[in-house]
Write a protein that holds these residues in place. Structure first.
Motif, PDB file in Angstrom:
ATOM      1  N   ILE A 222      -4.376  11.370  -9.225  1.00  0.00           N
ATOM      2  CA  ILE A 222      -5.690  11.862  -9.624  1.00  0.00           C
ATOM      3  C   ILE A 222      -6.574  11.958  -8.388  1.00  0.00           C
ATOM      4  O   ILE A 222      -6.731  10.998  -7.648  1.00  0.00           O
ATOM      5  CB  ILE A 222      -6.332  10.919 -10.651  1.00  0.00           C
ATOM      6  CG1 ILE A 222      -5.511  10.867 -11.940  1.00  0.00           C
ATOM      7  CG2 ILE A 222      -7.758  11.340 -10.960  1.00  0.00           C
ATOM      8  CD1 ILE A 222      -6.011   9.855 -12.934  1.00  0.00           C
ATOM      9  N   GLY A 223      -7.164  13.133  -8.182  1.00  0.00           N
ATOM     10  CA  GLY A 223      -8.097  13.302  -7.078  1.00  0.00           C
ATOM     11  C   GLY A 223      -7.586  14.278  -6.032  1.00  0.00           C
ATOM     12  O   GLY A 223      -6.804  15.174  -6.315  1.00  0.00           O
ATOM     13  N   SER A 224      -8.027  14.105  -4.797  1.00  0.00           N
ATOM     14  CA  SER A 224      -7.653  15.011  -3.713  1.00  0.00           C
ATOM     15  C   SER A 224      -7.667  14.237  -2.393  1.00  0.00           C
ATOM     16  O   SER A 224      -7.920  13.035  -2.372  1.00  0.00           O
ATOM     17  CB  SER A 224      -8.623  16.198  -3.658  1.00  0.00           C
ATOM     18  OG  SER A 224      -9.950  15.740  -3.502  1.00  0.00           O
ATOM     19  N   ASN A 225      -7.407  14.946  -1.295  1.00  0.00           N
ATOM     20  CA  ASN A 225      -7.404  14.358   0.057  1.00  0.00           C
ATOM     21  C   ASN A 225      -6.382  13.232   0.186  1.00  0.00           C
ATOM     22  O   ASN A 225      -6.695  12.142   0.659  1.00  0.00           O
ATOM     23  CB  ASN A 225      -8.802  13.845   0.423  1.00  0.00           C
ATOM     24  CG  ASN A 225      -9.850  14.924   0.359  1.00  0.00           C
ATOM     25  OD1 ASN A 225      -9.663  16.004   0.910  1.00  0.00           O
ATOM     26  ND2 ASN A 225     -10.950  14.649  -0.324  1.00  0.00           N
ATOM     27  N   PHE A 226      -5.152  13.502  -0.225  1.00  0.00           N
ATOM     28  CA  PHE A 226      -4.122  12.482  -0.199  1.00  0.00           C
ATOM     29  C   PHE A 226      -3.205  12.613   1.013  1.00  0.00           C
ATOM     30  O   PHE A 226      -2.994  13.712   1.539  1.00  0.00           O
ATOM     31  CB  PHE A 226      -3.256  12.560  -1.467  1.00  0.00           C
ATOM     32  CG  PHE A 226      -3.997  12.207  -2.725  1.00  0.00           C
ATOM     33  CD1 PHE A 226      -4.856  11.125  -2.759  1.00  0.00           C
ATOM     34  CD2 PHE A 226      -3.836  12.964  -3.870  1.00  0.00           C
ATOM     35  CE1 PHE A 226      -5.544  10.795  -3.913  1.00  0.00           C
ATOM     36  CE2 PHE A 226      -4.516  12.643  -5.026  1.00  0.00           C
ATOM     37  CZ  PHE A 226      -5.372  11.551  -5.043  1.00  0.00           C
ATOM     38  N   ALA A 227      -2.655  11.492   1.437  1.00  0.00           N
ATOM     39  CA  ALA A 227      -1.577  11.449   2.423  1.00  0.00           C
ATOM     40  C   ALA A 227      -0.401  10.735   1.774  1.00  0.00           C
ATOM     41  O   ALA A 227      -0.581   9.814   0.962  1.00  0.00           O
ATOM     42  CB  ALA A 227      -2.021  10.717   3.689  1.00  0.00           C
ATOM     43  N   TYR A 228       0.814  11.163   2.113  1.00  0.00           N
ATOM     44  CA  TYR A 228       2.020  10.634   1.469  1.00  0.00           C
ATOM     45  C   TYR A 228       2.995  10.109   2.532  1.00  0.00           C
ATOM     46  O   TYR A 228       3.126  10.693   3.602  1.00  0.00           O
ATOM     47  CB  TYR A 228       2.723  11.726   0.654  1.00  0.00           C
ATOM     48  CG  TYR A 228       1.833  12.411  -0.362  1.00  0.00           C
ATOM     49  CD1 TYR A 228       1.735  11.933  -1.664  1.00  0.00           C
ATOM     50  CD2 TYR A 228       1.099  13.544  -0.013  1.00  0.00           C
ATOM     51  CE1 TYR A 228       0.915  12.566  -2.595  1.00  0.00           C
ATOM     52  CE2 TYR A 228       0.281  14.177  -0.930  1.00  0.00           C
ATOM     53  CZ  TYR A 228       0.195  13.683  -2.223  1.00  0.00           C
ATOM     54  OH  TYR A 228      -0.613  14.311  -3.134  1.00  0.00           O
ATOM     55  N   GLN A 229       3.665   9.012   2.208  1.00  0.00           N
ATOM     56  CA  GLN A 229       4.742   8.501   3.051  1.00  0.00           C
ATOM     57  C   GLN A 229       5.854   7.967   2.157  1.00  0.00           C
ATOM     58  O   GLN A 229       5.678   6.973   1.451  1.00  0.00           O
ATOM     59  CB  GLN A 229       4.252   7.392   3.987  1.00  0.00           C
ATOM     60  CG  GLN A 229       5.350   6.785   4.858  1.00  0.00           C
ATOM     61  CD  GLN A 229       6.037   7.822   5.739  1.00  0.00           C
ATOM     62  OE1 GLN A 229       5.397   8.406   6.627  1.00  0.00           O
ATOM     63  NE2 GLN A 229       7.324   8.073   5.509  1.00  0.00           N
ATOM     64  N   TRP A 230       6.998   8.666   2.186  1.00  0.00           N
ATOM     65  CA  TRP A 230       8.146   8.224   1.417  1.00  0.00           C
ATOM     66  C   TRP A 230       8.909   7.149   2.175  1.00  0.00           C
ATOM     67  O   TRP A 230       8.974   7.169   3.414  1.00  0.00           O
ATOM     68  CB  TRP A 230       9.072   9.398   1.108  1.00  0.00           C
ATOM     69  CG  TRP A 230       8.490  10.315   0.066  1.00  0.00           C
ATOM     70  CD1 TRP A 230       7.730  11.421   0.286  1.00  0.00           C
ATOM     71  CD2 TRP A 230       8.612  10.160  -1.348  1.00  0.00           C
ATOM     72  NE1 TRP A 230       7.360  11.986  -0.913  1.00  0.00           N
ATOM     73  CE2 TRP A 230       7.887  11.249  -1.935  1.00  0.00           C
ATOM     74  CE3 TRP A 230       9.259   9.255  -2.177  1.00  0.00           C
ATOM     75  CZ2 TRP A 230       7.803  11.417  -3.306  1.00  0.00           C
ATOM     76  CZ3 TRP A 230       9.162   9.423  -3.546  1.00  0.00           C
ATOM     77  CH2 TRP A 230       8.445  10.488  -4.099  1.00  0.00           C
ATOM     78  N   MET A 231       9.475   6.215   1.414  1.00  0.00           N
ATOM     79  CA  MET A 231      10.235   5.108   1.998  1.00  0.00           C
ATOM     80  C   MET A 231      11.527   4.915   1.219  1.00  0.00           C
ATOM     81  O   MET A 231      11.584   5.220   0.023  1.00  0.00           O
ATOM     82  CB  MET A 231       9.400   3.820   1.968  1.00  0.00           C
ATOM     83  CG  MET A 231       8.160   3.860   2.848  1.00  0.00           C
ATOM     84  SD  MET A 231       7.106   2.401   2.664  1.00  0.00           S
ATOM     85  CE  MET A 231       6.377   2.728   1.059  1.00  0.00           C
ATOM     86  N   VAL A 232      12.540   4.413   1.899  1.00  0.00           N
ATOM     87  CA  VAL A 232      13.774   4.012   1.247  1.00  0.00           C
ATOM     88  C   VAL A 232      14.036   2.568   1.613  1.00  0.00           C
ATOM     89  O   VAL A 232      14.009   2.200   2.791  1.00  0.00           O
ATOM     90  CB  VAL A 232      14.958   4.925   1.646  1.00  0.00           C
ATOM     91  CG1 VAL A 232      15.184   4.949   3.157  1.00  0.00           C
ATOM     92  CG2 VAL A 232      16.228   4.488   0.910  1.00  0.00           C
ATOM     93  N   ASN A 233      14.189   1.751   0.610  1.00  0.00           N
ATOM     94  CA  ASN A 233      14.355   0.308   0.802  1.00  0.00           C
ATOM     95  C   ASN A 233      13.237  -0.259   1.675  1.00  0.00           C
ATOM     96  O   ASN A 233      13.464  -1.068   2.585  1.00  0.00           O
ATOM     97  CB  ASN A 233      15.722   0.008   1.411  1.00  0.00           C
ATOM     98  CG  ASN A 233      16.855   0.478   0.519  1.00  0.00           C
ATOM     99  OD1 ASN A 233      16.763   0.454  -0.704  1.00  0.00           O
ATOM    100  ND2 ASN A 233      17.939   0.935   1.136  1.00  0.00           N
ATOM    101  N   ASN A 234      11.984   0.226   1.394  1.00  0.00           N
ATOM    102  CA  ASN A 234      10.763  -0.214   2.086  1.00  0.00           C
ATOM    103  C   ASN A 234      10.686   0.195   3.552  1.00  0.00           C
ATOM    104  O   ASN A 234       9.829  -0.308   4.293  1.00  0.00           O
ATOM    105  CB  ASN A 234      10.601  -1.739   1.975  1.00  0.00           C
ATOM    106  CG  ASN A 234      10.386  -2.194   0.550  1.00  0.00           C
ATOM    107  OD1 ASN A 234       9.672  -1.551  -0.211  1.00  0.00           O
ATOM    108  ND2 ASN A 234      11.026  -3.300   0.174  1.00  0.00           N
ATOM    109  N   THR A 235      11.541   1.108   3.988  1.00  0.00           N
ATOM    110  CA  THR A 235      11.506   1.614   5.359  1.00  0.00           C
ATOM    111  C   THR A 235      10.999   3.057   5.340  1.00  0.00           C
ATOM    112  O   THR A 235      11.572   3.901   4.636  1.00  0.00           O
ATOM    113  CB  THR A 235      12.898   1.575   6.002  1.00  0.00           C
ATOM    114  OG1 THR A 235      13.357   0.216   6.035  1.00  0.00           O
ATOM    115  CG2 THR A 235      12.863   2.130   7.425  1.00  0.00           C
ATOM    116  N   PRO A 236       9.934   3.371   6.097  1.00  0.00           N
ATOM    117  CA  PRO A 236       9.413   4.742   6.101  1.00  0.00           C
ATOM    118  C   PRO A 236      10.473   5.746   6.547  1.00  0.00           C
ATOM    119  O   PRO A 236      11.261   5.483   7.460  1.00  0.00           O
ATOM    120  CB  PRO A 236       8.257   4.671   7.106  1.00  0.00           C
ATOM    121  CG  PRO A 236       7.840   3.233   7.113  1.00  0.00           C
ATOM    122  CD  PRO A 236       9.107   2.451   6.923  1.00  0.00           C
ATOM    123  N   ILE A 237      10.468   6.905   5.887  1.00  0.00           N
ATOM    124  CA  ILE A 237      11.393   7.987   6.218  1.00  0.00           C
ATOM    125  C   ILE A 237      10.661   8.969   7.123  1.00  0.00           C
ATOM    126  O   ILE A 237       9.624   9.523   6.748  1.00  0.00           O
ATOM    127  CB  ILE A 237      11.886   8.704   4.949  1.00  0.00           C
ATOM    128  CG1 ILE A 237      12.550   7.695   4.001  1.00  0.00           C
ATOM    129  CG2 ILE A 237      12.847   9.829   5.299  1.00  0.00           C
ATOM    130  CD1 ILE A 237      12.864   8.278   2.629  1.00  0.00           C
TER     131      ILE A 237
END
Length: 272
Positions: free
Chosen positions: A203-218
């Motif tokens: 919900i909302g705008s101005n988002f940044a995303y960071q995907w992780m696998v097993n808590n490690t950033p991809i």
């Protein structure tokens, strides 16, 4: 007394596409309301909420554009809304929480009150936006229409009944900078060499995303959607996405776990 319109005239007005633009130039639908437009039979005569107190004697709809009124609200805190309607109408309030130029998403109808019989009636209401709404500007629509006596609330109503609407800009002071995730990534089972897609929405705008696998950033996985092609056994694991609001300081919100199970291809061997 209400005027009777021919069917041809109704169909013509209902099919005529109108656009309402907000202060950011974004487009919203325009409901087809008859009587206010032609003889002021039904209209909203006053709106009081969040520092705005408008007395209206006509069918002007877009007060954000015309008079610059901005409603102030705080996420998670109830705000009093007073709406006076001229003639016999109901009252409904919406807010476009995900800024997609629509008021039809879950949670965007803040209140809906049925038709009342009496002129110059004031609805004394309480509305609030979710506590996880990010700080920022949003679009609010307040509608008054006879259609509410039938239990139909639609911010883009196009069936030509009497009534009116008003649009405002709302500034929400967020109590939390942690976005509310409404679409979570899903677990899946894939074979080696296959593909999978993980996605989130908030919900909302101005988002940044960071995907992780097993808590490690991809590395490079910084969009709302993460696509895996040519899956290998090593890709198996638990995937999550950290969503942050870039307009304020906060830890962000981590999505639910999505477990990817990878089945190895069968091994065929010859003997004899």
């Amino acid at each position: 007394m209400k005027k009777i319109f021919t069917l041809q005239f109704i169909l013509l007005l209902c099919s005529f596409a109108l656009i309402v633009n907000n202060a950011k130039g974004q487009s919203y639908c325009t409901p087809s309301m008859f009587y206010c437009s032609f003889n002021n039979y039904g209209y909203i005569s006053n709106v009081t909420i969040g520092g705005v107190n408008n007395t209206i004697n006509n069918c002007n709809h877009d007060f954000t554009t015309h008079v610059g009124d901005t409603i102030n609200m705080t996420a998670g805190v109830s705000t009093s809304l007073h709406v006076t309607v001229y003639s016999y109408m109901g009252c409904t309030a919406y807010i476009d929480l995900n800024s997609n130029y629509s008021f039809g998403d879950p949670g965007e109808m803040l209140t809906s009150n049925s038709y009342v019989s009496g002129s110059n009636y004031t609805f004394n209401l309480t509305v609030s936006v979710p506590s996880n709404t990010p700080t920022g500007y949003y679009r609010m629509r307040i509608m008054g229409g006879e259609f509410d006596q039938f239990g139909v609330a639609d911010a883009c109503y196009a069936n030509g009944v009497d009534g009116t609407w008003q649009d405002y800009t709302v500034y929400v002071s967020g109590t939390s900078c942690n976005p509310g995730i409404v679409t979570q990534p899903l677990s899946a089972t894939r074979c080696v060499g296959g593909a999978d897609t993980f996605s989130v929405s908030a919900i909302g705008s101005n988002f940044a995303y960071q995907w992780m696998v097993n808590n490690t950033p991809i590395f490079g996985a910084t969009n709302a959607t993460y696509i895996l092609n040519g899956i290998a056994v090593a890709n198996a694991g638990t995937y999550t996405c950290l969503v942050t609001n870039t307009t304020c300081a906060g830890a962000g919100t981590t999505s639910n776990n999505a477990v990817l199970t990878v089945n190895a291809l069968p091994v065929v061997s010859a003997s004899g």
